[in-house]
Design a protein around this motif. Structure first.
Motif, PDB file in Angstrom:
ATOM      1  N   LEU A 149       0.790  -1.062  -0.104  1.00 37.88           N
ATOM      2  CA  LEU A 149       0.207  -0.051  -0.101  1.00 37.88           C
ATOM      3  C   LEU A 149       0.994   1.003   0.312  1.00 37.88           C
ATOM      4  CD1 LEU A 149      -2.974   0.962   0.132  1.00 37.88           C
ATOM      5  CD2 LEU A 149      -2.541   1.359   2.634  1.00 37.88           C
ATOM      6  N   GLN A 150       0.857   2.053  -1.276  1.00 38.44           N
ATOM      7  CA  GLN A 150       1.849   3.029  -1.041  1.00 38.44           C
ATOM      8  C   GLN A 150       0.791   4.317  -0.877  1.00 38.44           C
ATOM      9  OE1 GLN A 150       4.967   3.615  -2.222  1.00 38.44           O
ATOM     10  NE2 GLN A 150       4.531   5.888  -1.610  1.00 38.44           N
ATOM     11  N   MET A 151       1.181   5.126   0.032  1.00 40.58           N
ATOM     12  CA  MET A 151       0.378   6.284   0.603  1.00 40.58           C
ATOM     13  C   MET A 151       1.111   7.303   0.421  1.00 40.58           C
ATOM     14  SD  MET A 151      -1.190   4.295   4.113  1.00 40.58           S
ATOM     15  CE  MET A 151       0.621   4.287   5.152  1.00 40.58           C
ATOM     16  N   ASN A 152       0.552   8.354  -0.185  1.00 37.19           N
ATOM     17  CA  ASN A 152       1.136   9.596  -0.540  1.00 37.19           C
ATOM     18  C   ASN A 152       0.043  10.705  -0.171  1.00 37.19           C
ATOM     19  OD1 ASN A 152       3.220   8.306  -2.069  1.00 37.19           O
ATOM     20  ND2 ASN A 152       2.281   8.326  -3.896  1.00 37.19           N
ATOM     21  N   SER A 153       0.650  11.837   0.004  1.00 38.59           N
ATOM     22  CA  SER A 153      -0.001  13.041   0.438  1.00 38.59           C
ATOM     23  C   SER A 153      -0.800  12.751   1.997  1.00 38.59           C
ATOM     24  CB  SER A 153      -0.848  13.595  -0.520  1.00 38.59           C
ATOM     25  OG  SER A 153      -0.297  13.795  -1.793  1.00 38.59           O
ATOM     26  N   LEU A 154      -0.322  11.976   2.766  1.00 37.36           N
ATOM     27  CA  LEU A 154      -0.836  11.828   3.979  1.00 37.36           C
ATOM     28  C   LEU A 154      -1.405  12.857   4.705  1.00 37.36           C
ATOM     29  CD1 LEU A 154       1.640   8.806   4.777  1.00 37.36           C
ATOM     30  CD2 LEU A 154      -0.720   8.604   4.752  1.00 37.36           C
ATOM     31  N   LYS A 155      -2.441  12.391   5.325  1.00 34.96           N
ATOM     32  CA  LYS A 155      -3.081  13.461   6.176  1.00 34.96           C
ATOM     33  C   LYS A 155      -3.179  13.163   7.440  1.00 34.96           C
ATOM     34  CE  LYS A 155      -6.173  14.818   2.269  1.00 34.96           C
ATOM     35  NZ  LYS A 155      -7.652  14.606   1.697  1.00 34.96           N
ATOM     36  N   PRO A 156      -3.587  14.039   8.726  1.00 36.01           N
ATOM     37  CA  PRO A 156      -3.432  13.664   9.826  1.00 36.01           C
ATOM     38  C   PRO A 156      -4.886  12.501  10.130  1.00 36.01           C
ATOM     39  CG  PRO A 156      -3.179  15.756   9.987  1.00 36.01           C
ATOM     40  CD  PRO A 156      -3.273  15.564   8.572  1.00 36.01           C
ATOM     41  N   GLU A 157      -5.680  12.662   9.388  1.00 37.97           N
ATOM     42  CA  GLU A 157      -6.716  11.579   9.545  1.00 37.97           C
ATOM     43  C   GLU A 157      -6.472  10.220   9.021  1.00 37.97           C
ATOM     44  OE1 GLU A 157      -6.931  14.905   8.006  1.00 37.97           O
ATOM     45  OE2 GLU A 157      -8.200  15.048   6.395  1.00 37.97           O
ATOM     46  N   ASP A 158      -5.335  10.234   8.382  1.00 36.68           N
ATOM     47  CA  ASP A 158      -4.910   8.907   7.708  1.00 36.68           C
ATOM     48  C   ASP A 158      -4.443   8.115   9.171  1.00 36.68           C
ATOM     49  OD1 ASP A 158      -3.853  10.461   4.905  1.00 36.68           O
ATOM     50  OD2 ASP A 158      -5.792   9.118   5.115  1.00 36.68           O
ATOM     51  N   THR A 159      -4.125   8.664  10.241  1.00 36.69           N
ATOM     52  CA  THR A 159      -3.734   8.038  11.578  1.00 36.69           C
ATOM     53  C   THR A 159      -4.509   6.808  11.974  1.00 36.69           C
ATOM     54  OG1 THR A 159      -2.608   9.908  12.251  1.00 36.69           O
ATOM     55  CG2 THR A 159      -2.961   8.361  13.885  1.00 36.69           C
ATOM     56  N   ALA A 160      -3.872   5.745  11.876  1.00 41.58           N
ATOM     57  CA  ALA A 160      -4.621   4.432  12.339  1.00 41.58           C
ATOM     58  C   ALA A 160      -3.644   3.316  12.366  1.00 41.58           C
ATOM     59  CB  ALA A 160      -5.746   4.125  11.358  1.00 41.58           C
ATOM     60  N   THR A 161      -4.077   2.260  12.902  1.00 45.11           N
ATOM     61  CA  THR A 161      -3.496   1.151  12.671  1.00 45.11           C
ATOM     62  C   THR A 161      -4.018   0.328  11.446  1.00 45.11           C
ATOM     63  OG1 THR A 161      -3.368   0.470  15.166  1.00 45.11           O
ATOM     64  CG2 THR A 161      -3.021  -1.269  13.702  1.00 45.11           C
ATOM     65  N   TYR A 162      -3.128  -0.153  10.722  1.00 44.55           N
ATOM     66  CA  TYR A 162      -3.453  -0.657   9.413  1.00 44.55           C
ATOM     67  C   TYR A 162      -3.158  -1.985   9.308  1.00 44.55           C
ATOM     68  CZ  TYR A 162      -4.038   4.067   7.182  1.00 44.55           C
ATOM     69  OH  TYR A 162      -4.233   5.323   6.807  1.00 44.55           O
ATOM     70  N   TYR A 163      -4.178  -2.727   8.919  1.00 45.00           N
ATOM     71  CA  TYR A 163      -4.200  -4.212   8.612  1.00 45.00           C
ATOM     72  C   TYR A 163      -4.331  -4.553   7.211  1.00 45.00           C
ATOM     73  CZ  TYR A 163      -5.566  -3.666  13.558  1.00 45.00           C
ATOM     74  OH  TYR A 163      -5.624  -3.413  14.976  1.00 45.00           O
ATOM     75  N   CYS A 164      -3.467  -5.869   6.878  1.00 48.95           N
ATOM     76  CA  CYS A 164      -3.905  -6.574   5.621  1.00 48.95           C
ATOM     77  C   CYS A 164      -4.821  -7.803   5.969  1.00 48.95           C
ATOM     78  CB  CYS A 164      -2.719  -6.655   4.897  1.00 48.95           C
ATOM     79  SG  CYS A 164      -1.542  -8.060   5.638  1.00 48.95           S
ATOM     80  N   ALA A 165      -5.392  -8.126   5.013  1.00 43.48           N
ATOM     81  CA  ALA A 165      -6.243  -9.100   5.157  1.00 43.48           C
ATOM     82  C   ALA A 165      -6.417 -10.118   4.003  1.00 43.48           C
ATOM     83  CB  ALA A 165      -7.597  -8.880   5.636  1.00 43.48           C
ATOM     84  N   ALA A 166      -6.683 -11.409   3.845  1.00 45.58           N
ATOM     85  CA  ALA A 166      -6.803 -12.081   2.823  1.00 45.58           C
ATOM     86  C   ALA A 166      -8.549 -12.580   2.738  1.00 45.58           C
ATOM     87  CB  ALA A 166      -6.086 -13.485   2.741  1.00 45.58           C
ATOM     88  N   CYS A 167      -8.950 -11.903   1.558  1.00 45.54           N
ATOM     89  CA  CYS A 167     -10.429 -11.990   1.432  1.00 45.54           C
ATOM     90  C   CYS A 167     -11.143 -12.833   0.280  1.00 45.54           C
ATOM     91  CB  CYS A 167     -10.848 -10.433   1.363  1.00 45.54           C
ATOM     92  SG  CYS A 167     -10.064  -9.567   2.686  1.00 45.54           S
ATOM     93  N   ASN A 168     -12.148 -12.882   0.064  1.00 42.68           N
ATOM     94  CA  ASN A 168     -12.953 -13.771  -0.932  1.00 42.68           C
ATOM     95  C   ASN A 168     -13.046 -12.829  -1.992  1.00 42.68           C
ATOM     96  OD1 ASN A 168     -15.060 -12.239   0.313  1.00 42.68           O
ATOM     97  ND2 ASN A 168     -16.239 -14.161   0.343  1.00 42.68           N
TER      98      ASN A 168
END
Length: 121
Positions: free
Chosen positions: A81-100
């Motif tokens: 996940l390439q994240m550019n132009s980050l904002k304060p509201e992007d602050t979080a814990t990020y998780y990846c998941a394998a989905c259907n």
């Protein structure tokens, strides 16, 4: 069984960039759609981006469209996940998941432990 390990989180100033990686174990990684989700304190978990098994189809939350890019390398069993132009509201814990599904609202069977992203103003 698929095990997922995220990396690449950290502290960055607003406007900066980070690249998250999610390394998967198991030979069946390529059979799953993969998603990135995030959860901020006091908020519900939300889908950020998702990608189908081949990497051709992607889906993004409106809040990150044009700023974040999801990609995968099935030969390396890794999703990014390439994240550019980050904002304060992007602050979080990020998780990846394998989905259907790559729609972002399907069933996810395996989850990583999460990586913290903090964007300072």
């Amino acid at each position: 069984q698929v095990q997922l390990v995220e990396s690449g989180g950290g502290l960055v100033q607003a406007g900066g960039s980070l690249r998250l990686s999610c390394a998967a174990s198991g030979r069946i990684f390529s059979s799953y759609a993969m998603g990135w989700f995030r959860q901020a304190p006091g908020k519900e978990r939300e889908s950020v981006a998702a990608i189908n098994w081949s990497g051709i189809r992607t889906n993004y939350a409106d809040s990150v469209k044009g700023r974040f890019t999801i990609s995968r390398d099935n030969a390396k069993n890794t999703v990014y996940l390439q994240m550019n132009s980050l904002k304060p509201e992007d602050t979080a814990t990020y998780y990846c998941a394998a989905c259907n599904t790559w729609s972002g609202d399907g069933t996810c069977y395996y989850w990583g432990q999460g990586t913290q992203v903090t964007v300072s103003s």
